[in-house]
Design an enzyme around this catalytic site. Structure first.
Site, PDB file in Angstrom:
ATOM      1  N   HIS A   1       0.873  -1.183   0.000  1.00 39.28           N
ATOM      2  CA  HIS A   1       0.000   0.000   0.000  1.00 39.28           C
ATOM      3  C   HIS A   1       0.904   1.226   0.000  1.00 39.28           C
ATOM      4  CE1 HIS A   1      -2.925  -2.904   2.106  1.00 39.28           C
ATOM      5  NE2 HIS A   1      -3.246  -2.820   0.826  1.00 39.28           N
TER       6      HIS A   1
ATOM      7  N   GLU B   1       1.717   3.866   3.062  1.00 33.71           N
ATOM      8  CA  GLU B   1       2.159   3.375   4.375  1.00 33.71           C
ATOM      9  C   GLU B   1       3.653   3.642   4.502  1.00 33.71           C
ATOM     10  OE1 GLU B   1       0.641  -0.630   4.648  1.00 33.71           O
ATOM     11  OE2 GLU B   1      -1.426   0.066   4.458  1.00 33.71           O
TER      12      GLU B   1
ATOM     13  N   HIS C   1       3.597  -3.117   7.071  1.00 33.23           N
ATOM     14  CA  HIS C   1       2.474  -2.227   6.820  1.00 33.23           C
ATOM     15  C   HIS C   1       2.294  -1.250   7.975  1.00 33.23           C
ATOM     16  CE1 HIS C   1       0.407  -4.422   3.426  1.00 33.23           C
ATOM     17  NE2 HIS C   1       1.237  -5.356   3.850  1.00 33.23           N
TER      18      HIS C   1
ATOM     19  N   GLU D   1       1.865  -5.140  11.081  1.00 31.95           N
ATOM     20  CA  GLU D   1       1.312  -3.790  11.188  1.00 31.95           C
ATOM     21  C   GLU D   1       2.077  -3.048  12.281  1.00 31.95           C
ATOM     22  OE1 GLU D   1      -0.985  -2.529   9.282  1.00 31.95           O
ATOM     23  OE2 GLU D   1      -1.959  -4.254   8.334  1.00 31.95           O
TER      24      GLU D   1
END
Length: 345
Positions: free
Chosen positions: A64, A67, A159, A223
Site C-alpha cells: 500500500h 504506508e 504495513h 502492522e
C-alpha cells in the site's frame, strides 16, 4: 552511487522518468564489505553475501503506497548496506512493492495489491495486477537461487494501518493449513515490539500468505502503527523492530530469549464481513480503533438489507473499510483466545 536515494530512484524510474547516468542503478551490481547488492528492478534489491548463512529473508513494504513508515525502514536498511554500516550475512530481498502508488501518495492506483497474490493477478490488467505478478516472479527467483542444503525462509510484509489500534503493533499469522505455530517467530516478533497476533484461518490472496503457501516460508503481515506522511513518523516507535530486522540478516544465528507465552496476545477471526452491494454502511465512527470491543447485539454494518450484529461477548472489530470494492472484505470481527489452544513448536 552510495549517495543515491533508492526510494527516489525507484519511484522516478518506475514512473518512466529519464534518470541521469550517475543515479542509474537498474541491472547494476554494487559491492559491499561481505557481498553484492543487485538492483534487479525498480524497488527490487537483492543482497547476496559472499559466504551466505542459512536464511533467506524477504522484507517487503509499500504493498500500500501511503504506508510510509515501512518504506522509510526498508529504504534506510538498503542505504545502510550501500554505505557499509549494515553488513548482511544472510541472503536478503528488499521489495518496494507499489512505486506508482507511492508517487501519488495513495493506498493504490486502481486495485488493492494485497488482494492480488497467489495468482489473483491473472484476473485483471491494472498496474497492481502487473506489479503483483512481477513481484511473485522475483520472490520465486530469490528462493530458487538459494544455495543447496537445509535453509530457512522468512518474509515480513511491513504495513501501517489506516486507523489507530488498541494494540499499536500487531502481526497477522497467515493460514498454516494445519501446520503448527512457531515459538521462535512469536518471540522474534515480540522482540520487535509486536506482541499481538491475529490468526488467519483460511487461504487468502495476501502477499504474506503467498510466501507461506507457495514457498513454505515463515511469513507475516506486520502492522507497525498508523499511516502518516513521509517525515511525520516517530521512528523511535519502530526502533525495536528496525534493530531486530537488521540483526536477523547480520547475524549467523539470533540469540533470542526463551519463549514466554505471557508476552503474546492472540486473536482469532470470528467473522469476515464482505461488501457485496453499493449500499454498504458501517454503524460506528470512522475514528474507531482496531480491536475495539462492541456489546453483544450491537449493529455493526448493513450490506443492503442484510444486517450484521455482534454475535458474542468480547467480539472486536478490525480493518473496517466501507469503501472497498464490491466482493472484498469490509470488516473482520475477532475474539481473543488463549495461547495454550495453539499447536506450538
Amino acid at each position: 552511487m552510495n549517495d543515491v536515494d533508492v526510494l527516489e530512484w525507484t519511484v522516478s524510474g518506475y514512473g518512466g522518468e529519464q534518470l541521469t547516468d550517475d543515479v542509474q542503478l537498474l541491472n547494476q551490481t554494487l559491492a559491499y564489505d561481505g557481498g553484492q547488492i543487485i538492483f534487479q528492478d525498480y524497488g527490487v534489491v537483492v543482497i547476496e553475501p559472499s559466504e551466505p548463512g542459512s536464511k533467506d529473508v524477504v522484507y517487503s513494504c509499500a504493498v500500500h503506497g501511503d504506508e510510509t513508515a515501512p518504506i522509510e525502514i526498508v529504504r534506510d536498511m538498503i542505504h545502510g548496506i550501500m554505505r557499509g554500516s549494515i553488513k548482511p550475512v544472510q541472503r536478503t530481498l528488499f521489495l518496494i512493492a507499489n512505486p506508482a502508488a507511492i508517487a501519488i501518495n495513495k493506498r493504490f492506483v486502481d486495485m488493492n495489491m494485497n488482494r492480488l497474490f497467489s495468482g489473483a493477478h491473472e484476473k485483471g490488467h491494472s498496474p497492481e495486477h502487473k506489479r503483483a505478478a512481477n513481484i511473485e516472479h522475483y520472490v520465486s527467483a530469490f528462493f530458487d537461487d538459494a544455495p543447496s542444503g537445509e535453509r530457512r525462509r522468512y518474509h515480513y510484509d511491513l504495513h501501517t494501518a489506516i486507523r489507530d489500534s488498541q494494540y499499536e503493533k500487531f502481526g497477522v499469522y497467515p493460514f498454516t493449513h494445519g501446520g503448527p505455530y512457531k515459538k521462535d517467530q512469536l518471540t522474534f516478533l515480540a522482540e520487535c515490539g509486536v506482541t499481538t497476533i491475529l490468526l488467519n484461518q483460511a487461504p487468502t490472496t495476501t502477499f504474506s500468505y503467498y510466501s507461506v503457501r507457495t514457498h513454505r516460508a515463515d511469513a507475516f503481515t506486520v502492522e507497525l502503527g498508523k499511516v502518516k506522511l513521509f517525515g511525520e513518523n516517530d521512528r523511535s516507535k519502530f526502533a525495536a523492530a528496525e534493530k531486530m530486522f537488521t540483526k536477523l540478516i547480520c547475524e549467523a544465528e539470533l540469540d533470542l530469549p526463551e519463549f514466554d507465552p505471557q508476552r503474546t496476545k492472540v486473536f482469532d477471526v470470528c467473522r469476515t464481513i464482505n461488501r457485496t452491494v453499493e449500499d454498504f454502511k458501517l454503524y460506528f465512527p470512522d475514528d474507531v480503533a482496531n480491536f475495539t470491543p462492541f456489546k453483544q447485539g450491537q449493529l455493526l454494518a448493513t450490506d443492503g438489507s442484510k444486517e450484521y450484529r455482534v454475535e458474542q461477548a468480547g467480539e472486536r472489530i478490525i480493518f473496517p473499510n466501507a469503501n472497498v470494492a464490491l466482493g472484498q472484505r469490509a470488516l473482520l470481527t475477532v475474539v481473543d483466545i488463549p495461547l495454550e489452544r495453539l499447536q506450538l513448536v
